[in-house]
Enzyme design. Structure first.
Site, short mmCIF file in Angstrom:
data_model
loop_
_atom_site.label_atom_id
_atom_site.label_comp_id
_atom_site.label_asym_id
_atom_site.label_seq_id
_atom_site.Cartn_x
_atom_site.Cartn_y
_atom_site.Cartn_z
N GLN A 213 0.82 -1.22 0.00
CA GLN A 213 0.00 0.00 0.00
C GLN A 213 0.85 1.26 0.00
O GLN A 213 0.31 2.37 0.05
CB GLN A 213 -0.93 0.02 1.23
CG GLN A 213 -1.90 -1.15 1.30
CD GLN A 213 -3.03 -1.05 0.27
OE1 GLN A 213 -3.23 0.00 -0.38
NE2 GLN A 213 -3.77 -2.12 0.09
N LYS A 236 -1.83 -3.06 -7.56
CA LYS A 236 -2.23 -1.84 -6.83
C LYS A 236 -1.46 -0.62 -7.34
O LYS A 236 -1.67 0.49 -6.89
CB LYS A 236 -1.97 -2.03 -5.34
CG LYS A 236 -2.79 -3.18 -4.72
CD LYS A 236 -2.66 -3.20 -3.23
CE LYS A 236 -2.95 -4.55 -2.62
NZ LYS A 236 -4.36 -4.92 -2.55
N CYS A 374 -9.11 -8.63 4.80
CA CYS A 374 -7.97 -9.55 5.02
C CYS A 374 -7.15 -9.12 6.22
O CYS A 374 -5.90 -9.17 6.19
CB CYS A 374 -7.08 -9.66 3.78
SG CYS A 374 -7.93 -10.25 2.33
N1 PLP Z 1 -0.50 -6.71 1.91
C1 PLP Z 1 -1.32 -5.66 1.92
C2 PLP Z 1 -1.09 -4.54 2.88
C3 PLP Z 1 -2.37 -5.60 1.00
O1 PLP Z 1 -3.21 -4.55 1.01
C4 PLP Z 1 -2.56 -6.67 0.09
C5 PLP Z 1 -3.68 -6.68 -0.87
O2 PLP Z 1 -4.80 -6.39 -0.54
C6 PLP Z 1 -1.67 -7.75 0.14
C7 PLP Z 1 -0.66 -7.73 1.06
C8 PLP Z 1 -1.81 -8.92 -0.81
O3 PLP Z 1 -1.18 -8.63 -1.99
P1 PLP Z 1 -1.41 -9.51 -3.31
O4 PLP Z 1 -2.73 -9.07 -3.86
O5 PLP Z 1 -0.27 -9.18 -4.16
O6 PLP Z 1 -1.38 -10.93 -2.91
#
Ligand code: PLP
Length: 416
Positions: A213, A236, A374
């Site tokens: 992020q 992202k 999550c």
């Molecule tokens: N870490 C954070 C802070 C996130 O916001 C996200 C995605 O929502 C992830 C990890 C997971 O990343 P990825 O979509 O690449 O698996």
């Protein structure tokens, strides 16, 4: 550091309307209303330059990387390796220390399986902050199950900042690894990762920073942060899904065994054994998401063109506006009011369920996320089952914030 081309220019001098027009999807309507996309913390929208780069790759250059000597094969390898170089420049790291992978989840699992699993044993501790995404919790739980090491939680304060005094007190000699996010995907809290990594390093603790992020929203200088591992995710950052990277110190990459075996990651294979390729290729078995990385390379070019300092300034301005408007709503509670905060607002409205509100907002064309994001342990801390989350990007507008708040007020009245 390679500063973005427009670094230092105040955000008001950027033609944000022109930049927004680069994103075709933002033109669409949803449920008969102009789309208001406030879910960029979940995944970012893509500018035409990224969509066209992927399209052009499949139309004109498609071939596998590192295998064929023919022209298309060389072109594909060149753009794939070109993306690695661009991303390395963007993060201010060396390209040969950057492992390309499917995203942050893969990147952190790579550290868990290749670095932590062979090293940790019973009595060791992995320190994890309360505000981590599951991608920075569950891989450590898997390590703990197999090694007998333990997880220790670094708590937060009620405003959503990390309790730094408690964090440093928790950095005892048993702690071998600290896993911390740069920016919280729920609270928006920007953690002082440079200071945190310095404190960890003094105590001989390795650090994994989740940059998911941060990298899309502010200038990130990984070398200056001084961590051991830094993970980013392309989707992202205006890039395609299924792209991302792990940066690791070269001594770690050299010492770590491969996580996944197969083609591309070897120099020589016989039935007596295999000589692995050098890092970072040692960790990139199989055909990668070549077109995806072509898109990510274009996304990095795009973000650098806008300027990450401009992006940060613009999003700070949008955050201030949205926060001010939301605070006018009776019974609305914001989770996370850290002084250093990215453009993410988690909230609840008294008497209304998060999912019901999100559904009603969708009817007005407003896309926000509802649920646990999550981050179950973080929501457990606040004692709530779900929140709504509006997350902003530089392509959002002040008019969209007004439309969002109007839709929220309408939805609230409908619910009661
Ligand atoms: N870490 C954070 C802070 C996130 O916001 C996200 C995605 O929502 C992830 C990890 C997971 O990343 P990825 O979509 O690449 O698996």
């Amino acid at each position: 550091m390679n500063l973005p081309s427009t670094h230092g220019i105040d955000a008001v001098h950027v033609d944000w309307a022109r930049i927004r027009a680069d994103f075709p999807l933002l033109e669409r309507t949803v449920n008969g209303k102009p789309l208001v996309y406030l879910d960029s913390a979940n995944t970012g929208q893509k500018p035409a330059a990224v969509i066209e780069a992927v399209d052009d790759f499949y139309r004109r250059h498609n071939a596998n990387v590192s295998r064929a000597v023919h022209t298309l094969g060389s072109e594909a390898t060149e753009v794939y390796e070109g993306a690695r170089k661009k991303l390395a420049r963007f993060l201010n790291v060396r390209a040969d220390e950057l492992v390309l992978c499917s995203g942050t989840t893969f990147a952190i699992n790579l550290v868990a399986y290749s670095w932590a699993l062979p090293r940790l044993r019973s009595g060791d501790v992995i320190l994890v902050s309360r505000m981590e995404h599951h991608a920075n919790i569950v891989p450590w739980q898997l390590v703990v199950q197999r090694t007998g090491a333990e997880i220790r939680v670094a708590e937060i304060l009620p405003d959503g900042t990390l309790d730094l005094a408690a964090l440093y007190a928790a950095m005892t000699s048993e702690v071998k690894l600290l896993a911390v996010t740069h920016v919280s995907n729920v609270l928006g809290t920007v953690n002082p990762v440079r200071e945190i990594c310095r404190e960890a390093r003094k105590r001989g603790i390795a650090t994994v920073v989740d940059g998911s992020q941060a990298a899309p929203h502010r200038p990130v200088d990984v070398a200056a942060i001084g961590c051991d591992f830094y993970a980013v995710t392309g989707h992202k950052m205006c890039g395609p899904t299924g792209t991302g990277a792990l940066w690791a110190r070269r001594e770690h990459l050299a010492a770590m065994p491969p996580f996944i075996g197969g083609g591309e990651m070897i120099k020589e294979v016989s039935f007596d054994g295999t000589v692995f390729n050098d890092p970072p290729h040692k960790f990139e078995a199989g055909t990668p998401n070549i077109a995806g990385f072509v898109g990510l390379g274009a996304a990095v070019d795009y973000l650098e063109g806008v300027g990450l300092a401009n992006v940060e300034a613009r999003e700070t301005e949008l955050l201030a506006h949205a926060t001010e408007e939301l605070k006018k709503i009776d019974g609305l509670r914001i989770f996370g009011e850290a002084p250093e905060k990215a453009a993410v607002i988690s909230f609840l409205v008294e008497g209304a369920h998060a999912h019901d509100l999100a559904t009603l907002l969708d009817l007005e064309g407003v896309a926000v996320r509802s649920g646990q994001h999550c981050a179950h342990p973080l929501l457990q801390y606040f004692g709530v089952a779900a929140t709504l989350r509006a997350s902003f990007a530089f392509y959002n507008t002040h008019e969209e914030i007004e439309a969002f708040v109007a839709a929220l007020n309408k939805a609230r009245k409908l619910l009661g």
